[in-house]
Every structure is written in C-alpha cells, then in structure tokens.
Design an enzyme around this catalytic site. Structure first.
Site, short mmCIF file in Angstrom:
data_model
loop_
_atom_site.label_atom_id
_atom_site.label_comp_id
_atom_site.label_asym_id
_atom_site.label_seq_id
_atom_site.Cartn_x
_atom_site.Cartn_y
_atom_site.Cartn_z
N ASN A 51 51.96 42.41 27.89
CA ASN A 51 51.50 43.76 27.56
C ASN A 51 52.37 44.40 26.47
O ASN A 51 52.28 45.59 26.22
CB ASN A 51 51.52 44.65 28.79
CG ASN A 51 50.63 44.12 29.89
OD1 ASN A 51 49.49 43.75 29.63
ND2 ASN A 51 51.14 44.08 31.11
N HIS A 137 44.15 51.26 38.77
CA HIS A 137 45.28 50.38 39.09
C HIS A 137 45.79 50.57 40.52
O HIS A 137 45.70 51.67 41.08
CB HIS A 137 46.40 50.72 38.10
CG HIS A 137 47.56 49.79 38.10
ND1 HIS A 137 48.75 50.10 38.71
CD2 HIS A 137 47.72 48.57 37.54
CE1 HIS A 137 49.60 49.11 38.51
NE2 HIS A 137 49.00 48.17 37.81
N GLU A 188 41.96 55.77 34.33
CA GLU A 188 42.81 55.15 33.31
C GLU A 188 42.19 55.41 31.95
O GLU A 188 40.99 55.66 31.86
CB GLU A 188 42.90 53.63 33.55
CG GLU A 188 43.87 53.28 34.63
CD GLU A 188 43.84 51.80 35.00
OE1 GLU A 188 43.75 50.94 34.11
OE2 GLU A 188 43.91 51.52 36.20
N SER A 192 43.11 48.24 32.84
CA SER A 192 44.13 47.20 32.72
C SER A 192 43.58 45.78 32.79
O SER A 192 44.15 44.88 32.20
CB SER A 192 45.20 47.38 33.79
OG SER A 192 44.65 47.23 35.08
N ASP A 217 45.87 57.85 33.36
CA ASP A 217 46.92 56.84 33.22
C ASP A 217 46.71 56.10 31.90
O ASP A 217 45.76 55.33 31.76
CB ASP A 217 46.84 55.90 34.43
CG ASP A 217 47.87 54.78 34.38
OD1 ASP A 217 48.59 54.67 33.37
OD2 ASP A 217 47.93 54.00 35.35
N HIS A 220 47.75 51.42 29.18
CA HIS A 220 47.35 50.44 28.16
C HIS A 220 46.83 51.11 26.89
O HIS A 220 46.15 50.47 26.08
CB HIS A 220 46.31 49.47 28.73
CG HIS A 220 46.86 48.69 29.87
ND1 HIS A 220 47.58 47.52 29.70
CD2 HIS A 220 46.86 48.94 31.20
CE1 HIS A 220 47.97 47.09 30.88
NE2 HIS A 220 47.55 47.92 31.81
N LYS A 251 55.05 48.75 28.40
CA LYS A 251 54.01 47.92 27.76
C LYS A 251 54.11 48.07 26.24
O LYS A 251 55.06 47.54 25.68
CB LYS A 251 52.66 48.27 28.38
CG LYS A 251 52.64 47.72 29.82
CD LYS A 251 51.48 48.13 30.68
CE LYS A 251 51.67 47.48 32.06
NZ LYS A 251 50.88 48.12 33.11
C1 LIG Z 1 51.29 48.41 34.54
C2 LIG Z 1 50.52 49.57 35.04
C3 LIG Z 1 51.11 50.58 35.79
C4 LIG Z 1 52.52 50.46 36.30
O1 LIG Z 1 53.46 50.62 35.29
P1 LIG Z 1 54.87 49.87 35.46
O2 LIG Z 1 55.75 50.57 34.50
O3 LIG Z 1 54.61 48.45 35.12
O4 LIG Z 1 55.28 50.04 36.88
C5 LIG Z 1 50.38 51.68 36.13
N1 LIG Z 1 49.08 51.79 35.75
C6 LIG Z 1 48.47 50.83 35.04
C7 LIG Z 1 47.06 51.01 34.66
C8 LIG Z 1 49.16 49.68 34.68
O5 LIG Z 1 48.53 48.72 34.00
#
Ligand SMILES: *Cc1c(COP(=O)(O)O)cnc(C)c1O
Length: 398
Positions: A51, A137, A188, A192, A217, A220, A251
């Site tokens: 990522n 997620h 999101e 993801s 969120d 990505h 990421k």
């Molecule tokens: C990776 C991810 C998270 C968690 O983030 P980390 O910093 O890896 O704990 C939360 N939400 C989504 C959509 C993700 O892909």
C-alpha cells in the site's frame, strides 16, 4: 502438562479446519525494505501487494527525518501522550496534517486501527445509531461493535439504501425516551479490497438532510487524490463538510500511524475520550517525523510527479486487463477468483514466477469472494506492469 497438550490439540484442530477451508494464513518473512522488488524466501520478487502507493516508504527524505528524530528524541516515547509522552514530533505532525487536510485540528494514533477504535467508541454509545457501508474495513466494524450503538449496514455505495435506513433511524430515535441519540454514517473513500470510490457528494447531501454525522476513512485515498494529494473528499469538493476525516499514515504517506482530522472540538473531545489514544504509549517519535516528511513529500512537486506516474501505470494495467475505467480509478485492482483454495493456488503459481501477490480471503472479504489484490505504486516501471499482465494472462489460460 497434560492440560497444555490439550490446549495445543484444540488449537491444532481449529487450525486444521482453516487449512481445509483454504483460510490458513502464514507470515512470509521479507528481508528487504518495501519497494517494487522485495526479497522473500531467498528470492527477489516483483511486489504488487504493498500500500506504499507513492513508493516513499524507503525514501531518503523519510528515513532522514526519522533518523533526526531518533537522535534528538530517542527510540521510545516513554508514556502515553497525556502523561509525558507528547513529544514535539507528534505536535509537528498534527499541525502538518491539519494544514494538509485544511481542518482546524488533527489527532494522531499509533495505527489507523486504533484511530477507528478510539474515535467510534468515543462518539457513539447505546442511544446512537451507526450506519456502515457493507464493505467497510474491519477496524470500523470492530469499533462499531465495541461502541454498543445500534448497527445498520447499507448496500455498498448505495445512497438509496442508505436513505431508507436514515428514515428508519430518525423514527427510531424519535421513539426513544428521551428522544436523544445521534446517527453516524461511516464509509471509506476508496475501498480497501475493491478499489472503488464512495459517492461522497451524495452521502454529504443525505447526512445534511437527516442531521446525521459523516465519518470517512481515507486510508486508500490520502496522498493520492485531490489537490496536493489531500484526499478524495478534497477532490470531490466536500472536504469541509465531513465531520470526521480518518486515515492512516502507513500507506501512501509511507510511514506509520493513524489520524483523525476535523474541528478543534472534535480533536479536544477525542483527546479526552478516545481510549485507544489515552491508554496507550505514544508511538516512537521517529514514526511521527517520518510521517511529517511523507505528508510534505506528498504535497511537493515530486509527490505530484509520483501521482502522475501512478495514474499512468493504473490506466495501462486497467486497459490491458480490459477493466472499466471511470472518473476515479483506484490503484487497487482486485482479480476476483472466488474459491479460497484456488486463490491460494494462483498466488503460489505467481510466486513461482517471482511475482508477489498474496491471496485475500475471508474474513478480509466475504466467503467465496477470494481474490488476488493487485496494488500498483509509483515505483513500478512500465516493464513491471507488462510482466504482471503477462503472468495474469497465463494464469487465466491455464
Ligand atoms: C489499513 C486500513 C486501516 C488501518 O490502518 P493501519 O494504520 O494499517 O492500522 C483502516 N482502514 C482502512 C480502510 C484500511 O485499509
């Protein structure tokens, strides 16, 4: 000792069931930094699973920032932020983040997972209603369950279905004694495991119409879309209309940690109420410094150039694989296989050809929805994409 043997016997039985179902997972040791090539199992592989979308996790600017912080502030933070661990690099990071996202304030957590857990449980309780997109997620699902709020799920990216649930939620809260309770929608920006984009403008219209709050969120999307990589909400012109903007620093931003951006009130409230923030030692200061450098890089001309290369690689791969392209094309390209064991076999075939793409299975995605989740980064060359297309085409025809 007999009890311990029984304990292991039981766990081995459970693991055998996972193996039978094609759901057993294993760690694969990687002996190199993140990048378009990784070393694993004594061999160099082309890596299509990271990522690290801008290809900066191993960038000298981030490493130098981390080293400087390590030398000035040491290896560990020593305590939680509210005790004595609130070291300067965390404050610099939060100021940089708020400037980047154009919000009043920001708060950082050890991980994105911790950000989701702390924030949702702080904002929602038993009188409240959380409405989640079906594909959010695991961190959001876990947080929602832990919050004790009533949970509803709307069909993926379907504002019509969301509106029906909002109407139900409004009536439900009106019946409560007293008629208090908040509705919070969580989704999101770029999903993801599917790489598609949420209809954020429509969701903002709905949350305004029904007096709900919206949490997005951008795990990505941050670093990848919008002016200077501010995210999808910025790209779609709704960055200032989302109450709670979440994301990760691990990421596209190349470092580690999670964040929440929003109003000063939100950040002060979370500082007082987010248990994953309060009851946890602050991350290492080097991680915060690397993240600050990652944000600065994302906003620089180099960041823009990296986003441009990434868009070109994504466009090329999507067209070679004859996939639909739209207004927003994520760098996550799912190759749906369905059966779990077949997906594992496909990943092994690719690995034998020095291509690294792990099979994504339940519970990360629904049962029968196993897939190869391909991710491209700005560090991939045209040749990498061509080689990937060749290997995926071979896979289909064998
Ligand atoms: C990776 C991810 C998270 C968690 O983030 P980390 O910093 O890896 O704990 C939360 N939400 C989504 C959509 C993700 O892909």
């Amino acid at each position: 000792m007999a009890e311990l043997n029984l304990f292991d016997d039981e766990l081995n039985r459970r693991l055998a069931t996972l193996t039978e179902q094609g759901l057993r997972r294993e760690l694969r040791r990687v002996d190199s930094p993140q990048g378009p090539r990784i070393e694993t199992g004594g061999k160099t592989h082309r890596n299509f699973s990271s990522n690290d979308y801008l290809g900066i996790a191993n960038h000298p600017a981030l490493k130098e920032a981390a080293i400087r912080a390590l030398e000035k502030f040491g290896a560990g933070a020593g305590a939680s932020r509210l005790i004595c661990g609130s070291l300067a690099p965390f404050h610099e990071l939060e100021e940089t983040l708020a400037g980047f996202k154009k919000t009043e304030a920001a708060l950082t957590f050890a991980t994105g997972y911790a950000a989701a857990l702390g924030t949702i449980t702080a904002l929602a309780g038993k009188d409240d209603i959380l409405i989640l997109d079906k594909l959010v997620h695991a961190s959001i699902v876990d947080a929602a369950k832990l919050s004790g709020a009533k949970l509803r799920v709307f069909d993926h990216n379907d504002p019509g279905d969301l509106e029906k649930i909002l109407i139900w939620a409004q009536a439900k809260i009106a019946q409560q004694e007293p008629a208090a309770g908040q509705v919070i929608i969580v989704t999101e920006a770029i999903f993801s495991m599917d790489g598609d984009a949420a209809p954020l403008r429509e969701l903002v219209t709905l949350k305004n119409k029904y007096g709900a709050w919206l949490m997005v969120d951008e795990a990505h999307a941050t670093g990848l879309y919008g002016a200077d990589g501010r995210g999808l909400a910025n790209e779609l012109g709704v960055g200032n209309q989302i109450e709670i903007q979440m994301g990760t620093l691990g990421k596209a931003l190349g470092a580690s940690g999670g964040y929440i951006c929003g109003s000063r009130g939100l950040i002060d409230f979370l500082t007082n109420r987010a248990r994953s923030f309060i009851f946890s030692t602050a991350p290492v200061p080097a991680a915060a410094a690397a993240a600050t450098a990652g944000i600065q890089l994302a906003q620089s001309p180099e960041g823009e150039a990296r986003r441009k290369i990434l868009r070109q690689r994504v466009k090329k791969l999507r067209s070679e694989l004859r996939m639909a392209t739209g207004e927003i094309d994520g760098a996550i390209i799912p190759i749906i296989i369905g059966d779990e064991a077949k997906a594992v076999a496909a990943a092994a075939t690719l690995r034998a050809e020095s291509i690294f793409i792990p099979a994504i299975r339940y519970p990360t995605v629904a049962r029968g929805q196993a897939r190869l989740r391909v991710t491209l980064t700005a560090a991939h060359s045209e040749d990498d994409v061509a080689e990937l297309v060749r290997a995926l085409t071979d896979l289909k025809t064998t």
